[in-house]
Enzyme design. Structure first.
Site, PDB file in Angstrom:
ATOM      1  N   LEU A 350     -69.482   2.800  10.553  1.00 25.46           N
ATOM      2  CA  LEU A 350     -69.635   3.843   9.409  1.00 25.46           C
ATOM      3  C   LEU A 350     -70.253   5.107   9.957  1.00 25.46           C
ATOM      4  O   LEU A 350     -71.536   5.155  10.452  1.00 25.46           O
ATOM      5  CB  LEU A 350     -70.521   3.198   8.436  1.00 25.46           C
ATOM      6  CG  LEU A 350     -70.108   1.984   7.721  1.00 25.46           C
ATOM      7  CD1 LEU A 350     -71.312   1.347   6.928  1.00 25.46           C
ATOM      8  CD2 LEU A 350     -69.049   2.486   6.645  1.00 25.46           C
ATOM      9  N   GLN A 403     -66.567   1.870  18.760  1.00 25.41           N
ATOM     10  CA  GLN A 403     -65.335   2.439  18.258  1.00 25.41           C
ATOM     11  C   GLN A 403     -65.179   3.872  18.891  1.00 25.41           C
ATOM     12  O   GLN A 403     -65.863   4.580  19.033  1.00 25.41           O
ATOM     13  CB  GLN A 403     -65.376   2.774  16.807  1.00 25.41           C
ATOM     14  CG  GLN A 403     -63.914   3.096  16.207  1.00 25.41           C
ATOM     15  CD  GLN A 403     -63.994   3.213  14.640  1.00 25.41           C
ATOM     16  OE1 GLN A 403     -64.682   4.069  14.302  1.00 25.41           O
ATOM     17  NE2 GLN A 403     -63.178   2.490  13.943  1.00 25.41           N
ATOM     18  N   CYS A 434     -59.459   7.498  10.781  1.00 27.88           N
ATOM     19  CA  CYS A 434     -60.196   8.715  10.364  1.00 27.88           C
ATOM     20  C   CYS A 434     -59.461   9.873   9.574  1.00 27.88           C
ATOM     21  O   CYS A 434     -58.568  10.386  10.158  1.00 27.88           O
ATOM     22  CB  CYS A 434     -61.008   9.259  11.546  1.00 27.88           C
ATOM     23  SG  CYS A 434     -62.153  10.624  10.910  1.00 27.88           S
ATOM     24  N   GLY A 536     -61.289  -2.758   1.995  1.00 27.98           N
ATOM     25  CA  GLY A 536     -61.031  -2.011   0.953  1.00 27.98           C
ATOM     26  C   GLY A 536     -61.669  -2.502  -0.538  1.00 27.98           C
ATOM     27  O   GLY A 536     -61.440  -3.363  -0.675  1.00 27.98           O
TER      28      GLY A 536
END
Length: 688
Positions: A350, A403, A434, A536
């Site tokens: 995040l 990441q 992204c 999600g």
């Protein structure tokens, strides 16, 4: 759909009908915007009973400049399942539509928000040679721009924030000495720094965090003296294969070595119970990939790399000790470390909010897999400290990955080789999800889904230089109604990806409408036997159970963890947790303690902790307590209406007003400095 009218609060003015997309709260807790702010302004008392010296009145009396709009941010338009847009009605003829530029500003990030670095809050700073109690004098001498007189510094230092220092209580010594904002807890009569010898011995030799950037390596990177032998070899082969390739649209895999024997063909890099071996076609692809890989000694460490790069190379042949072939033969893919993460809870990487203190909070509540924030490969290769800070790993993160984001095979492959030698991770993830323009327009993030040749070169190159499995996070596609994931996943399997994570939205869709879990279920079959994680709209254990029924190997949790980090506990215990406002404040208190440990307890560390706390509060305010809901569970895209909680603190935590977030931060970190400014980076709080 018929609108449901709610009963008024306490016989007062009606709250109005509940609209679609609004969370259903019990009528007795609903209120109006005016009543909500009046309640918070008076702390639940009548207007004349407010006590003197409370945070809100203090700020008003002192005239402290908090640069933020006291009203809530502009409403974020919510696209409903039927394609209609919440809050956007068709205008009658003759009425002009609002400026398209103004529409655009209502979404995404607050790019022009006011920003002040934490170092600006501390004008008179003490020289580091005095803070660290160094035996040597300051290197700069009279030219030093910092203060060298402790008494002068203390005279201008802001007042302490408390009598208890987290670092002193936890580790027995505070390395920030007199600059600590809790210094009176560990300073002697002559301003000497006190030490608890027993605690210091207890922590001696223990490594709290790893994956930092040393000064030597930073210097090597800035001077471009770090060698990338394996990446260069791959890139040369790639360039050569382009020149002799069959066509400009095809990039054949370069081959450098003969095929491995039949009995040594590639096996899956991740060990998942119930998954069968790779089919013959994908095994041949993995074979070709394995034949390209060249060697890096497995015994290499950070200190060994730095020592070798800092000293001139000589042709000295070691004539003692056992001989190995580690420098000639690389690990085959089947020999890479295996990851068993079937049905594990994966905390998503995040940006901004997924920092190390927040990951510690989630780890405590039951997150199994954690991943660092998205790091830009070019910044890592240039030795940027702020970018390397995103790779840091706490010792409690037993299963951790990083990441990377990039658009080209040369930088991504070199960055992967660098991390393979210098950091301790269990996997490396490529960000292909992204959606922000800054990344997309440079060819990274979601743009790689439309650049399959570059994408393949990046994946194969990184897989060649890494000793740990490579994973990829993607979206359904770029455009809302043009899905690409089902075509990419079989290719990812052939390129050597060990695990893929699919976010059930496109780039164009961003966070409007719900995640498409039916499409994710279809992609599970397409990707098999490669493991696929789904992501999600998971905000409750029921959401997690429905997600697992699609056949995914596990679930990744992103916004749900920001809104309620105890979600991991709810999923594991299969229950709704009606957490009290006091318990939620304790979570925030733990976050500030972790932040002071990580960023420091001086003024700069305190304000950095405050900044990340406020960013997190822009998501936490969306949580609705279980006891207030008419229907369980809360849906992630249902925005909360105005309501009064069961106590003042619960109401304060529901506020979407930046001033109220600052009040919460003042409960934990003391008053904000003069001219303090804050506006959240993400418009996650964009509700009326």
């Amino acid at each position: 759909m018929a609108e449901e009218t709610l009963a008024p609060l306490g016989g007062a003015a009606a709250t109005g009908p509940i609209k679609r997309g609004v969370a259903p709260i019990k009528p007795q807790y609903l209120t109006t915007k005016e009543q909500f702010h009046t309640f918070l302004g008076t702390k639940g008392k009548s207007p004349g009973d407010q006590a003197v010296g409370e945070p809100d009145s203090d700020r008003a009396e002192t005239g402290s400049s908090v640069c933020c709009d006291s009203s809530e941010p502009e409403t974020k338009r919510l696209k409903l399942e039927d394609g209609k847009v919440e809050g956007l009605e068709r205008l009658p003829l003759g009425v002009e539509e609002e400026d398209p530029q103004q529409k655009k500003r209502a979404r995404g990030q607050n790019k022009r928000r006011p920003h002040m670095k934490p170092t600006r809050y501390d004008d008179s700073r003490l020289c580091p040679s005095l803070v660290q109690e160094s035996a040597e004098k300051c290197f700069f001498g009279e030219r030093c721009r910092f203060l060298h007189d402790v008494d002068t510094y203390l005279a201008s230092k802001p007042p302490d924030l408390g009598d208890k220092c987290v670092l002193f209580e936890t580790f027995g010594k505070c390395i920030y000495g007199v600059t600590c904002r809790f210094a009176r807890a560990h300073l002697g009569p002559q301003h000497q720094n006190l030490v608890k010898e027993e605690l210091v011995k207890q922590w001696e030799g223990q490594k709290l965090t790893s994956n930092g950037l040393s000064k030597d390596l930073q210097h090597q990177l800035r001077k471009k003296k770090v060698q990338f032998d394996h990446s260069e070899k791959y890139l040369k082969q790639l360039s050569k294969s382009r020149r002799v390739g069959p066509g400009k649209d095809q990039t054949p895999i370069p081959t450098a070595e003969p095929e491995a024997p039949e009995g040594e063909r590639f096996e899956a890099s991740i060990d998942f119970p119930g998954h069968v071996a790779q089919n013959s076609a994908s095994a041949d692809a993995y074979e070709s990939l394995a034949s390209l890989e060249s060697g890096v000694p497995l015994s290499e460490t950070v200190s060994g790399i730095l020592e070798r790069e800092a000293t001139p190379q000589t042709n000295v042949v070691c004539s003692s000790g056992h001989l190995t072939d580690e420098d000639l033969i690389r690990l085959r893919p089947c020999e890479k470390k295996r990851l068993n993460i079937q049905n594990k809870l994966y905390l998503a990487p995040l940006t901004t909010c997924g920092n190390l203190p927040f990951r510690r909070i989630c780890k405590r509540f039951g997150a199994d897999v954690t991943c660092g924030e998205m790091a830009v490969c070019t910044n890592l290769l240039q030795g940027h400290l702020s970018e390397w800070a995103l790779l840091k790993r706490h010792h409690t993160e037993d299963f951790f990955g990083v990441q990377l984001e990039g658009a080209f095979p040369d930088t991504m492959t070199k960055c992967a080789e660098l991390l393979n030698r210098t950091v301790e991770v269990d996997f490396v993830d490529i960000n292909v999800g992204c959606p922000i323009d800054l990344v997309y327009k440079k060819g990274g993030g979601c743009a790689l889904m439309n650049r399959s040749n570059k994408f393949e070169q990046i994946v194969r190159g990184m897989n060649q230089v890494l000793d740990v499995p490579l994973t990829v996070k993607i979206r359904t596609g770029v455009q809302e109604k043009v899905n690409l994931a089902h075509r990419l996943l079989p290719e990812l399997r052939e390129w050597g990806v060990a695990l893929a994570t699919l976010h059930g939205r496109s780039r164009e869709q961003r966070y409007t409408k719900g995640a498409d879990w039916q499409y994710i279920q279809h992609c599970v079959d397409v990707a098999s036997p490669m493991p696929l994680f789904g992501n999600g709209d998971i905000l409750s254990y029921e959401d997690a159970n429905r997600a697992l029924q699609t056949g995914v190997s596990g679930i990744m949790i992103a916004r749900g963890a920001l809104i309620k980090p105890w979600l991991f506990t709810e999923i594991k215990e299969q229950r709704h947790w009606d957490i009290s406002s006091g318990e939620r404040l304790d979570i925030l208190r733990d976050f500030t303690s972790y932040g002071l440990e990580h960023w420091g307890s001086d003024t700069q560390g305190v304000e950095k902790t405050r900044k990340f706390l406020l960013e997190w509060l822009s998501f936490l305010c969306r949580y609705i307590p279980v006891g207030l809901l008419e229907r369980l569970p809360q849906k992630i895209n249902e925005r909360p209406p105005y309501y009064l909680g069961r106590d003042h603190l619960e109401t304060l935590m529901a506020s979407q007003n930046v001033d109220d977030w600052i009040s919460i931060s003042e409960m934990l970190l003391g008053p904000v400095p003069p001219a303090f400014t804050f506006l959240p980076k993400h418009k996650a709080n964009s509700y009326r």
